[in-house]
Scaffold this motif. Structure first.
Motif, PDB file in Angstrom:
ATOM      1  N   LEU A 127      66.486 -30.443  87.372  1.00 49.67           N
ATOM      2  CA  LEU A 127      66.722 -29.758  86.103  1.00 49.67           C
ATOM      3  C   LEU A 127      68.027 -30.251  85.485  1.00 49.67           C
ATOM      4  O   LEU A 127      69.055 -29.603  85.555  1.00 49.67           O
ATOM      5  CB  LEU A 127      66.780 -28.240  86.316  1.00 49.67           C
ATOM      6  N   LEU A 128      67.977 -31.428  84.875  1.00 47.78           N
ATOM      7  CA  LEU A 128      69.149 -31.994  84.205  1.00 47.78           C
ATOM      8  C   LEU A 128      68.943 -31.960  82.702  1.00 47.78           C
ATOM      9  O   LEU A 128      67.821 -32.076  82.207  1.00 47.78           O
ATOM     10  CB  LEU A 128      69.377 -33.445  84.641  1.00 47.78           C
ATOM     11  N   LYS A 129      70.040 -31.806  81.979  1.00 51.24           N
ATOM     12  CA  LYS A 129      69.980 -31.778  80.518  1.00 51.24           C
ATOM     13  C   LYS A 129      70.990 -32.783  79.972  1.00 51.24           C
ATOM     14  O   LYS A 129      72.186 -32.698  80.267  1.00 51.24           O
ATOM     15  CB  LYS A 129      70.304 -30.377  80.023  1.00 51.24           C
ATOM     16  N   LEU A 130      70.504 -33.721  79.175  1.00 46.12           N
ATOM     17  CA  LEU A 130      71.333 -34.737  78.539  1.00 46.12           C
ATOM     18  C   LEU A 130      71.491 -34.363  77.077  1.00 46.12           C
ATOM     19  O   LEU A 130      70.499 -34.130  76.379  1.00 46.12           O
ATOM     20  CB  LEU A 130      70.680 -36.115  78.663  1.00 46.12           C
ATOM     21  N   THR A 131      72.737 -34.288  76.615  1.00 42.35           N
ATOM     22  CA  THR A 131      73.006 -33.911  75.233  1.00 42.35           C
ATOM     23  C   THR A 131      73.922 -34.947  74.595  1.00 42.35           C
ATOM     24  O   THR A 131      74.926 -35.340  75.188  1.00 42.35           O
ATOM     25  CB  THR A 131      73.679 -32.529  75.163  1.00 42.35           C
ATOM     26  N   PHE A 132      73.559 -35.378  73.388  1.00 41.23           N
ATOM     27  CA  PHE A 132      74.394 -36.284  72.604  1.00 41.23           C
ATOM     28  C   PHE A 132      75.021 -35.488  71.471  1.00 41.23           C
ATOM     29  O   PHE A 132      74.354 -34.693  70.815  1.00 41.23           O
ATOM     30  CB  PHE A 132      73.559 -37.431  72.020  1.00 41.23           C
ATOM     31  N   TYR A 133      76.318 -35.706  71.246  1.00 41.40           N
ATOM     32  CA  TYR A 133      77.071 -34.997  70.218  1.00 41.40           C
ATOM     33  C   TYR A 133      77.653 -35.988  69.225  1.00 41.40           C
ATOM     34  O   TYR A 133      78.024 -37.103  69.592  1.00 41.40           O
ATOM     35  CB  TYR A 133      78.242 -34.222  70.831  1.00 41.40           C
ATOM     36  N   GLN A 134      77.765 -35.541  67.963  1.00 38.88           N
ATOM     37  CA  GLN A 134      78.456 -36.316  66.935  1.00 38.88           C
ATOM     38  C   GLN A 134      79.623 -35.480  66.423  1.00 38.88           C
ATOM     39  O   GLN A 134      79.481 -34.284  66.194  1.00 38.88           O
ATOM     40  CB  GLN A 134      77.513 -36.669  65.787  1.00 38.88           C
ATOM     41  N   LYS A 135      80.754 -36.124  66.238  1.00 40.09           N
ATOM     42  CA  LYS A 135      81.977 -35.423  65.837  1.00 40.09           C
ATOM     43  C   LYS A 135      82.016 -35.203  64.326  1.00 40.09           C
ATOM     44  O   LYS A 135      81.820 -36.134  63.557  1.00 40.09           O
ATOM     45  CB  LYS A 135      83.190 -36.238  66.275  1.00 40.09           C
ATOM     46  N   HIS A 136      82.251 -33.955  63.921  1.00 41.37           N
ATOM     47  CA  HIS A 136      82.420 -33.579  62.517  1.00 41.37           C
ATOM     48  C   HIS A 136      83.810 -32.956  62.377  1.00 41.37           C
ATOM     49  O   HIS A 136      84.242 -32.209  63.247  1.00 41.37           O
ATOM     50  CB  HIS A 136      81.384 -32.528  62.098  1.00 41.37           C
ATOM     51  N   THR A 137      84.504 -33.268  61.290  1.00 40.34           N
ATOM     52  CA  THR A 137      85.791 -32.643  61.021  1.00 40.34           C
ATOM     53  C   THR A 137      85.711 -31.882  59.703  1.00 40.34           C
ATOM     54  O   THR A 137      85.084 -32.342  58.748  1.00 40.34           O
ATOM     55  CB  THR A 137      86.935 -33.679  60.947  1.00 40.34           C
ATOM     56  N   TYR A 138      86.323 -30.727  59.703  1.00 36.79           N
ATOM     57  CA  TYR A 138      86.311 -29.855  58.537  1.00 36.79           C
ATOM     58  C   TYR A 138      87.742 -29.531  58.147  1.00 36.79           C
ATOM     59  O   TYR A 138      88.576 -29.271  59.002  1.00 36.79           O
ATOM     60  CB  TYR A 138      85.608 -28.529  58.847  1.00 36.79           C
ATOM     61  N   ASN A 139      88.037 -29.538  56.844  1.00 40.62           N
ATOM     62  CA  ASN A 139      89.282 -28.977  56.337  1.00 40.62           C
ATOM     63  C   ASN A 139      88.964 -28.298  55.010  1.00 40.62           C
ATOM     64  O   ASN A 139      87.803 -28.193  54.627  1.00 40.62           O
ATOM     65  CB  ASN A 139      90.397 -30.033  56.228  1.00 40.62           C
ATOM     66  N   ALA A 140      89.967 -27.821  54.321  1.00 44.32           N
ATOM     67  CA  ALA A 140      89.724 -27.036  53.110  1.00 44.32           C
ATOM     68  C   ALA A 140      89.105 -27.868  51.991  1.00 44.32           C
ATOM     69  O   ALA A 140      88.381 -27.333  51.152  1.00 44.32           O
ATOM     70  CB  ALA A 140      91.033 -26.418  52.625  1.00 44.32           C
ATOM     71  N   PHE A 141      89.351 -29.164  51.980  1.00 41.19           N
ATOM     72  CA  PHE A 141      88.906 -29.986  50.865  1.00 41.19           C
ATOM     73  C   PHE A 141      87.704 -30.880  51.171  1.00 41.19           C
ATOM     74  O   PHE A 141      86.961 -31.218  50.265  1.00 41.19           O
ATOM     75  CB  PHE A 141      90.060 -30.858  50.367  1.00 41.19           C
ATOM     76  N   PHE A 142      87.526 -31.283  52.425  1.00 40.52           N
ATOM     77  CA  PHE A 142      86.464 -32.224  52.773  1.00 40.52           C
ATOM     78  C   PHE A 142      85.782 -31.857  54.084  1.00 40.52           C
ATOM     79  O   PHE A 142      86.393 -31.274  54.974  1.00 40.52           O
ATOM     80  CB  PHE A 142      87.013 -33.651  52.893  1.00 40.52           C
ATOM     81  N   HIS A 143      84.520 -32.242  54.192  1.00 46.03           N
ATOM     82  CA  HIS A 143      83.752 -32.192  55.429  1.00 46.03           C
ATOM     83  C   HIS A 143      83.417 -33.635  55.761  1.00 46.03           C
ATOM     84  O   HIS A 143      82.714 -34.303  55.018  1.00 46.03           O
ATOM     85  CB  HIS A 143      82.482 -31.358  55.224  1.00 46.03           C
TER      86      HIS A 143
END
Length: 113
Positions: free
Chosen positions: A25-41
Motif C-alpha cells: 500500500l504505497l502512494k506516490l504523489t507529485f506536487y507543483q509549487k505555487h506562490t501567492y502574495n497580495a498582487f500575484f499568483h
C-alpha cells in the motif's frame, strides 16, 4: 509576504512492496509549487514528489527505493504533467490599476479645466 503552497498534480497508488513493512500500500504523489502574495499568483515549474506507505505511514526516501520502485517512479514521472509556468494578477492588482488610471484622469481634467 508570499505564501508558498505545494499543489498535488498527480496521485498514484503503487503495488510495490514497502521497504519498511513489506505491505503493498504505497502512494506516490507529485506536487507543483505555487506562490501567492497580495498582487500575484505565480505557478512555478518546480515539481517535487513523495512516496508514503499507507500502512506504516513512513516516507520512502530515494535511498531506500528498490529497482521496482525506481522503474515505477520513472514511468509515472513521465506521466505527471504540470501546469504551465504562469503569473496571474489578483483582484487587488486590477483595483489598484483602475484607481491609478482614474486618479490620473481626474488630475488631468483638473489641470486642463
Amino acid at each position: 509576504m508570499a505564501k508558498e503552497k505545494n499543489i498535488a498534480i498527480k496521485e498514484v497508488e503503487l503495488t510495490n512492496n514497502c521497504p519498511e513493512c513489506y505491505n503493498q500500500l504505497l502512494k506516490l504523489t507529485f506536487y507543483q509549487k505555487h506562490t501567492y502574495n497580495a498582487f500575484f499568483h505565480r505557478i512555478t515549474s518546480q515539481i517535487s514528489h513523495e512516496i508514503k506507505c499507507k500502512t506504516c505511514y513512513s516516507m520512502i526516501y530515494p535511498v531506500n527505493w528498490t529497482e521496482d520502485i525506481e522503474r515505477v517512479f520513472e514511468y509515472y514521472n513521465k506521466l505527471a504533467t504540470p501546469e504551465k509556468k504562469a503569473t496571474k494578477p489578483t483582484t487587488l492588482t486590477f483595483v489598484l490599476i483602475t484607481l491609478a488610471v482614474v486618479a490620473v484622469g481626474v488630475g488631468t481634467y483638473f489641470l486642463i479645466a
